[in-house]
Motif scaffolding. Structure first.
Motif, mmCIF file in Angstrom:
data_model
loop_
_atom_site.group_PDB
_atom_site.id
_atom_site.type_symbol
_atom_site.label_atom_id
_atom_site.label_comp_id
_atom_site.label_asym_id
_atom_site.label_seq_id
_atom_site.Cartn_x
_atom_site.Cartn_y
_atom_site.Cartn_z
ATOM 1 N N TYR A 364 0.552 -1.300 0.038
ATOM 2 C CA TYR A 364 -0.274 -0.205 0.036
ATOM 3 C C TYR A 364 0.795 1.514 -0.323
ATOM 4 O O TYR A 364 1.702 1.277 1.000
ATOM 5 C CB TYR A 364 -0.991 0.233 1.462
ATOM 6 C CG TYR A 364 -2.162 -1.245 1.209
ATOM 7 C CD1 TYR A 364 -3.311 -0.830 0.407
ATOM 8 C CD2 TYR A 364 -1.611 -2.114 1.923
ATOM 9 C CE1 TYR A 364 -4.105 -2.244 0.808
ATOM 10 C CE2 TYR A 364 -3.196 -2.825 1.684
ATOM 11 C CZ TYR A 364 -3.761 -3.067 1.616
ATOM 12 O OH TYR A 364 -4.729 -4.021 1.306
ATOM 13 N N GLN A 372 -4.058 9.962 -0.134
ATOM 14 C CA GLN A 372 -4.706 9.043 -0.138
ATOM 15 C C GLN A 372 -4.058 7.758 -0.348
ATOM 16 O O GLN A 372 -2.285 7.547 -0.670
ATOM 17 C CB GLN A 372 -5.368 9.372 -1.819
ATOM 18 C CG GLN A 372 -6.460 9.838 -1.326
ATOM 19 C CD GLN A 372 -7.310 10.419 -3.006
ATOM 20 O OE1 GLN A 372 -6.569 10.513 -4.046
ATOM 21 N NE2 GLN A 372 -8.855 11.614 -3.130
ATOM 22 N N ARG A 374 -3.647 3.873 -2.312
ATOM 23 C CA ARG A 374 -3.383 2.846 -3.453
ATOM 24 C C ARG A 374 -2.611 1.839 -2.941
ATOM 25 O O ARG A 374 -1.738 1.565 -2.275
ATOM 26 C CB ARG A 374 -2.946 4.132 -4.030
ATOM 27 C CG ARG A 374 -3.298 5.090 -4.620
ATOM 28 C CD ARG A 374 -2.963 6.287 -5.687
ATOM 29 N NE ARG A 374 -3.445 7.305 -5.925
ATOM 30 C CZ ARG A 374 -3.105 7.983 -6.956
ATOM 31 N NH1 ARG A 374 -2.065 7.783 -7.880
ATOM 32 N NH2 ARG A 374 -4.206 8.892 -7.349
#
Length: 595
Positions: A364, A372, A374
């Motif tokens: 991640y 954010q 991803r």
């Protein structure tokens, strides 16, 4: 007979009296005389309209009128003066200001009022107009304000507008005004160390500027591209986006620069080699823009000894407060944490969200720019309780426990240039919880424990460019669950079931004893921020030989060899990640402070 005065205290020889209302009353009376046309001796004319005034008031208020009426100019002997370049509406406001000290400034009159103040040499009125314009300033109009300041020769407005343009360059770069800049003006922004922008934004700005007038501007691409600090651009963006841009491909110099960077990264070296790479060296060593701020991020771990945490926190050193980042999508026990190119990577770990715990290959990522999470390319092998370290554009993952819960010595490497993982030479000896650090083309693995949970006294060294390991025994090494950090060419190994901190000098191949920790620490984390070592959380052994969780947050200064407290974490935490990440924008700053 004794006089009355003689019975009092001795009289003061001089009594200095100041009438605070005298000056304002005098100005008020002079204005009434003007309005009633009493003793006025000159007429100022604009738009064929006359304004009666007193010469002495005009002379006293402005160097312009002093020069006009006190020197041998023809106006000295005239009773009617025609003023060109100023309208009656503006002149009447200026004269009202001269006699009252009051004036209302609005957007519809500020520019002609500023011009009149400049012409008639009313400096304070001129600066009042500048202050008013500064209050109206925004990223959308600051470049126009710079143009205006140059026309008006107003330094205060120019300095404020330039500062805003530099600070809000991401917003300014999207404005139409930026495309109207001249080449020297744009170069001035792009080469300035104080420009508040990521290098990707710098590149996109120069491309937009060229596309605004491609016929006349296309030839400037190589000069502008030299202002982009390639070292601080993510390799994926550089080699997949920038390298394929038609403008870049049209320039031989630009393509040579990119190829030099490519060779530099492939050689896993920090020095430029080869004939074509010579031009790159001054560009490669260009400093990071100082609007970047190094931020301390604390991620994951075991929170308050209850459960694995999804929290990500950032420490604002200026306010000395912790703030929350976006939460990790998954609870991961004994994952590893590493920063590369201003991106936080959380790698592997044991999933705890599901009924059956699984060893993960997942990766991640979190960018401070977007705040954010991803998903990225997964590892080749699932693992937890492993170590990760970054070097140049690589991330190396070492050891840990596999799905069979057995200690592994396998090593894999993530290449951020191509977004892919590859297997590397395994460690000579598989160990758990060693101290790991990378410097000078090598990865150093200190100590740890073997499969039988016994500490090992070895140093394992991985040569990155040769993909080879070497191993040496060292009686000084005896650490388990201790972090390592590189600072000033030394690798600091902090604690590990001990209060001891030692620094390994890689050049001299010797250990240096440093100031001890307050407690016997383990499972904590460490990172370098502003040339100091920061230690967060962990567990410690108290005076009764009982292991307790810690919310400790402290700092080590290598110059003084001293520790100092930095407060506490928002909660007790261990087996977490503590990282330093560079950032320009602070999207998380809108969130509430934790403490």
């Amino acid at each position: 007979m004794v006089s009355f005065l003689s019975m009092e205290r001795p009289a003061v020889e001089v009594f200095q009296y100041k009438d605070k209302e005298q000056s304002s009353n005098l100005l008020l009376q002079l204005n009434r005389l003007r309005q009633e046309k009493i003793l006025t001796d000159v007429l100022l004319c604009a738009d064929n309209t006359e304004i009666p005034c007193h010469r002495n008031v005009l002379v006293s208020s402005s160097p312009y009128f002093r020069a006009m009426f006190c020197n041998n100019f023809m106006e000295r002997y005239k009773t009617k003066i025609n003023l060109k370049g100023v309208t009656f509406a503006i002149l009447s406001r200026v004269i009202d200001y001269v006699y009252t000290g009051l004036i209302s400034i609005s957007m519809d009159i500020v520019l002609p009022l500023m011009q009149a103040a400049s012409m008639l040499q009313y400096g304070r009125l001129f600066e009042a107009c500048s202050s008013f314009l500064q209050e109206q300033m925004s990223p959308d109009n600051c470049l126009s304000m710079i143009r205006l300041s140059e026309i008006m020769n107003c330094n205060s407005l120019r300095d404020r507008a330039k500062a805003m343009a530099m600070k809000s360059f991401s917003d300014v770069s999207a404005s139409e005004d930026l495309c109207e800049l001249s080449l020297p003006e744009l170069m001035g922004y792009l080469e300035d160390d104080s420009l508040c922008a990521e290098e990707e934004q710098v590149f996109e700005t120069l491309v937009s500027w060229i596309h605004h007038d491609p016929i006349s501007r296309r030839g400037a691409i190589s000069d502008l591209f030299k202002r982009v600090r390639l070292r601080y651009i993510h390799p994926t963006y550089l080699f997949q986006f920038i390298a394929n841009d038609p403008l870049i491909q049209s320039s031989t110099l630009c393509t040579e620069l990119i190829e030099s960077v490519r060779r530099l990264m492939f050689s896993v070296s920090t020095k430029c080699t080869g004939d074509k790479a010579v031009d790159l060296e001054p560009l490669w060593v260009a400093p990071r823009r100082y609007t970047y701020h190094d931020m301390l991020v604390v991620m994951g771990g075991r929170k308050n000894n209850e459960q694995t945490s999804r929290e990500a926190l950032v420490f604002d050193e200026s306010s000395q407060k912790w703030q929350r980042l976006a939460k990790l999508p998954m609870r991961l026990y004994k994952a590893s944490y590493v920063a590369l190119h201003s991106v936080l990577y959380v790698i592997g770990g044991l999933t705890t969200n599901t009924k059956y715990r699984q060893v993960s290959t997942a990766v991640y990522t979190l960018s401070l720019k977007t705040n954010q999470w991803r998903t990225a390319e997964p590892m080749l092998e699932p693992r937890f309780a492993h170590q990760s370290v970054s070097y140049l554009h690589f991330i190396f993952v070492l050891g840990g426990l596999g799905p069979d819960r057995q200690v592994t010595g396998s090593v894999e490497r993530y290449n951020s240039m191509f977004n892919q993982w590859e297997s590397m030479a395994p460690m000579p000896e598989a160990v758990l919880y060693p101290a790991v650090a990378a410097t000078n083309q090598r990865i150093y693995v200190f100590g740890g424990e073997d499969a039988t949970q016994n500490p090992v006294r070895i140093i394992q060294v991985y040569h990155i460019s040769r993909n080879m390991w070497s191993k040496m025994e060292n009686r000084t090494v005896k650490n388990v669950s201790a972090p390592a950090a590189v600072l000033d060419d030394k690798i600091y190994i902090i604690g590990g079931y001990t209060r001891r901190m030692i620094a390994y000098d890689t050049k001299a191949n010797r250990f240096i004893k440093c100031a001890n920790l307050k407690d016997r620490r383990m499972h904590h984390s460490a990172t370098v921020l502003n040339n100091k070592l920061y230690i967060t959380g962990g567990r410690y052994i108290n005076g009764h030989d009982v292991i307790e969780d810690s919310d400790n947050f402290e700092c080590y200064d290598p110059k003084t060899d001293t520790w100092s407290p930095k407060g506490t974490l928002p909660y007790k935490l261990f087996d977490h990640g503590s990282l330093t990440m560079a950032s320009v924008s602070q999207t998380w700053a809108k969130s509430q402070d934790i403490m």
